[in-house]
Design an enzyme around this catalytic site. Structure first.
Site, PDB file in Angstrom:
ATOM      1  N   SER A   1      28.887  52.717  13.561  1.00 37.92           N
ATOM      2  CA  SER A   1      30.553  52.481  13.429  1.00 37.92           C
ATOM      3  C   SER A   1      31.202  53.887  13.905  1.00 37.92           C
ATOM      4  O   SER A   1      30.679  54.770  13.433  1.00 37.92           O
ATOM      5  CB  SER A   1      30.885  52.117  12.128  1.00 37.92           C
ATOM      6  OG  SER A   1      30.006  50.920  11.681  1.00 37.92           O
TER       7      SER A   1
ATOM      8  N   GLU B   1      27.962  54.244  -1.239  1.00 34.00           N
ATOM      9  CA  GLU B   1      28.710  53.524  -0.094  1.00 34.00           C
ATOM     10  C   GLU B   1      28.925  52.039  -0.859  1.00 34.00           C
ATOM     11  O   GLU B   1      30.271  51.614  -0.685  1.00 34.00           O
ATOM     12  CB  GLU B   1      27.962  53.349   1.176  1.00 34.00           C
ATOM     13  CG  GLU B   1      28.403  52.305   2.125  1.00 34.00           C
ATOM     14  CD  GLU B   1      27.564  52.188   3.342  1.00 34.00           C
ATOM     15  OE1 GLU B   1      26.295  52.787   3.380  1.00 34.00           O
ATOM     16  OE2 GLU B   1      27.902  51.419   4.042  1.00 34.00           O
TER      17      GLU B   1
ATOM     18  N   GLU C   1      22.223  39.742   1.606  1.00 33.62           N
ATOM     19  CA  GLU C   1      20.810  39.229   1.129  1.00 33.62           C
ATOM     20  C   GLU C   1      19.788  40.473   0.590  1.00 33.62           C
ATOM     21  O   GLU C   1      19.145  40.138  -0.412  1.00 33.62           O
ATOM     22  CB  GLU C   1      20.054  38.572   2.365  1.00 33.62           C
ATOM     23  CG  GLU C   1      20.619  37.052   2.755  1.00 33.62           C
ATOM     24  CD  GLU C   1      21.881  37.252   3.347  1.00 33.62           C
ATOM     25  OE1 GLU C   1      22.420  38.168   3.943  1.00 33.62           O
ATOM     26  OE2 GLU C   1      22.794  36.356   3.155  1.00 33.62           O
TER      27      GLU C   1
END
Lengths: 383, 317
Positions: A164, A248, A365
């Protein structure tokens, strides 16, 4: 019994809120900046970081010597509430500020903090993350990019992807395999910082779903990194990175103020569209969830102030905000009807951004596995 | 700002948890469902003795209140142990009567646990009207004490909630009662109770899937099972701060949000619990049924999800 649970802010905290609100009212751009994921928008957002930093609003919780206000986490939450309520721009410095900086505070040297943090606070250096590789996504410990010992530092070779901000950023941080002979994949990894314009680095931007280069592939061919850019001990990278991941997913990447503001805007949109029944429940649920997320954060800050650390409960945080963000934006698009299809609509970029939430920063998940195994005590099984 | 229960509040909840753990509450709930209130009343006295109902009663009437945060903490435990009886209604009745000329007549008994109160929801059922000695009913001229015996007991989906219609006649207690404030307390207590029900369902299901083996391994090692439980855990843990935040603010919209979130989290957890227990969970005999059915009943008690959403939307949060 005396009720000791207290959600009120002190006079000093309220003064801080008022100061932030006044500053933002005077400085937030009247018209939205161009998309962060374009060269022009990136530059505009970088300039906004400098404007924030000039009056010490870019990193309020950091120590003053690095550009902050030593405000504490509670005032950071307050600032974020004001920031997003004011409709202020997205933060191009986010990756560095919320991922790398906490790692430097925990594991970096004083020399590293003094060198890296001030230009991060001003936007002079914008950081990209470099975790994933083509064959190492959810199974991050399978990463194969190498850090080979050389005189005075390390040579990085390999490929990172889904990085990113890397299309326009200056530097990146990530994990590299420094000891290929280590007996387990989580061992022998080293946490390093490197320049995206250094010799041997090739950045190939990747268009996300809307075509904008929000991330990139990063190819490394014997890129030299001096020892001073290793964070913590070589070989300890996994442990260090996981502590960053906790931050985070926990508090700092997605502040409650962001969702409170978005939910309030969603309620306004719903009313402006005549309060249609089809979206009623979803708007109410978004308001409720945003408030829940805010109070959950207040509880987390209260625990941190009493010396606790953010543990695996940060995985619940990530599940919650990523699903809230997506549901909220989907509802907004539904409310807009045929106008919701417009790629330059007010909610469109937020929607595209929200689509990635359940995938990045550890897929949902993976987070559910963590919640089940580490909070509920269920046995490990096949992924 | 300090949004955590303090040591005293945690100790209070912990002692109530210990008291209820030792009380065989599933057997008490089954007696209650049959209309045998003897053990339920004995337990009620002990709960009152621990100070629970007094949290909604001022000191001058034998209570220690108002303490809504402690009340919420207590009701989480009452829900966790599937305690039967008109619990939220008794707390709400104490608030309804607090400012009236009848306060001295009723509140000491409510705080002490010698009187059980029920309140008819507007146009609706009064839970456990057959067990309650103080039966309150809002009417055209004010708040009435329903003096005639209630109508026949109708079965709730939760057998431990015995639903009755209160007799229309009775004694007019006061022309105007603080209905809104009482609803805040009753709804808050119900939200906390629902949260406790959900937490119990989660605990029991986690325990089950750790022990139950199929294909040679605990079924709790399968991702399909883990992920449903992780979602239930997350929903409950994000409902919890809403419940305690609402207790602090006592703002109607915040309380409605807490009821909405806790009710939905508990109900989602009930569905997960039923599914992950397999067929044994679908039996009345297995104690899980006490919580499964209560999760459904509490979802619509004192504020359906839609009523709560209306408040959230009207006032914002």
């Amino acid at each position: 019994m005396v009720t000791a649970v207290d959600l009120s802010l002190s006079t000093a905290d309220e003064e801080f809120r008022a100061e932030a609100r006044a500053w933002l009212a005077a400085h937030v751009p009247r018209t939205p900046l161009p998309s962060l994921e374009t060269a022009e928008g990136f530059a505009a957002h970088r300039a906004w970081e400098a404007e924030l930093a000039a009056d010490r609003w870019s990193v309020v919780s950091w120590p003053e010597r690095y550009g902050g206000r030593d405000s504490g986490l509670l005032r950071w939450l307050v600032f974020e509430e004001e920031y997003w309520a004011a409709g202020a721009p997205g933060r191009v410095g986010q990756n560095g500020i919320s991922l790398l900086a906490p790692t430097l505070f925990a594991y970096g040297t004083e020399e590293q903090r003094a060198r890296v943090l001030p230009p991060m606070a001003t936007g002079e250096t914008v950081w990209a993350q470099a975790w994933s590789e083509p064959e190492a996504g959810s199974d991050l410990a399978a990463l194969a990019s190498r850090a080979a010992r050389t005189d005075g530092g390390w040579l990085l070779t390999g490929q990172k992807t889904w990085s990113s901000r890397a299309a326009f950023a200056d530097r990146a941080f990530g994990l590299f395999r420094s000891d290929p002979a280590a007996p387990r994949p989580h061992q022998g990894l080293t946490y390093l910082m490197f320049g995206l314009t250094a010799p041997g680095v090739t950045v190939r931007p990747i268009g996300r779903l809307d075509g904008r280069p929000a991330f990139a592939e990063v190819f490394l061919d014997e890129v030299f990194v001096p020892d001073e850019d290793v964070i913590g001990e070589p070989g300890q990278g996994w442990r260090i990175a996981m502590s960053t991941a906790g931050d985070e997913r926990g508090l700092t990447l997605r502040s409650p103020g962001r969702f409170l503001a978005a939910a309030a805007r969603l309620r306004e949109l719903w009313r402006a569209q005549g309060s249609p029944g089809h979206a009623r429940a979803r708007v109410a649920d978004a308001l409720t969830a945003a408030r829940a997320y805010q109070l959950f954060a207040y509880a987390a800050v209260s625990r941190l102030l009493e010396g606790a650390r953010l543990g695996p409960e940060s995985s619940m945080n990530k599940l919650f905000w990523s699903e809230l963000d997506l549901a909220l934006h989907e509802t907004a698009l539904d409310l807009l009807g045929p106008e919701g299809e417009l790629a330059d609509g007010a909610w469109a970029e937020g929607y595209v951004f929200a689509l990635a939430g359940p995938v990045y920063a550890g897929t949902n998940e993976i987070q559910r596995d963590i919640v089940a195994e580490r909070l509920l005590g269920l046995p490990k099984g096949r992924r | 700002m300090r949004f955590l229960l303090d040591a005293g509040q945690r100790a209070f909840a912990g002692s109530l948890h210990a008291l209820l753990t030792a009380a065989d509450t599933p057997a008490v709930a089954r007696d209650w469902a049959r209309g045998d209130h003897a053990r339920g009343r004995a337990l009620w006295s002990r709960i009152a003795g621990a100070g629970v109902f007094g949290l909604a009663v001022a000191e001058e009437y034998g209570g220690a209140g108002p303490h809504p945060v402690e009340l919420a903490a207590a009701f989480v435990e009452l829900g966790r142990h599937a305690v039967p009886g008109p619990l939220a209604e008794t707390a709400g009745a104490a608030v309804l009567l607090a400012g009236s000329a009848s306060a001295g007549r009723f509140l000491p008994g409510l705080a002490a646990g010698t009187e059980l109160a029920t309140v008819a929801a507007p146009g609706g059922w009064a839970v456990d009207g057959d067990a309650a000695s103080v039966r309150l009913r809002p009417g055209p001229e004010g708040l009435y004490l329903s003096t005639a015996p209630p109508g026949p007991v109708r079965r709730s989906l939760d057998p431990a909630r015995r639903l009755t219609r209160l007799a229309p006649a009775g004694e007019l207690l006061c022309a105007d009662a603080p209905y809104d404030r009482a609803l805040v307390w009753t709804r808050l207590a119900t939200a906390a109770q629902a949260l406790g029900v959900g937490l119990a369902l989660l605990d029991r299901t986690v325990d089950h899937v750790r022990r139950r083996t199929q294909f040679g391994v605990p079924v709790g090692s399968f991702q399909a099972v883990k992920h449903r439980l992780a979602d239930a855990k997350t929903a409950l843990e994000f409902a919890r701060p809403l419940v305690f935040g609402a207790a602090v603010s006592q703002c109607p919209a915040q309380v409605a949000a807490a009821k909405l979130a806790a009710g939905e989290a508990a109900y989602t957890t009930a569905r997960t619990a039923l599914h992950l227990h397999g067929a044994i969970g679908y039996t009345a005999e297995y104690d899980l049924s006490l919580w499964l059915t209560k999760a459904r009943a509490l979802r619509s008690a004192w504020g359906t999800p839609e009523e709560c959403r209306d408040l959230v939307l009207a006032q914002g949060l």
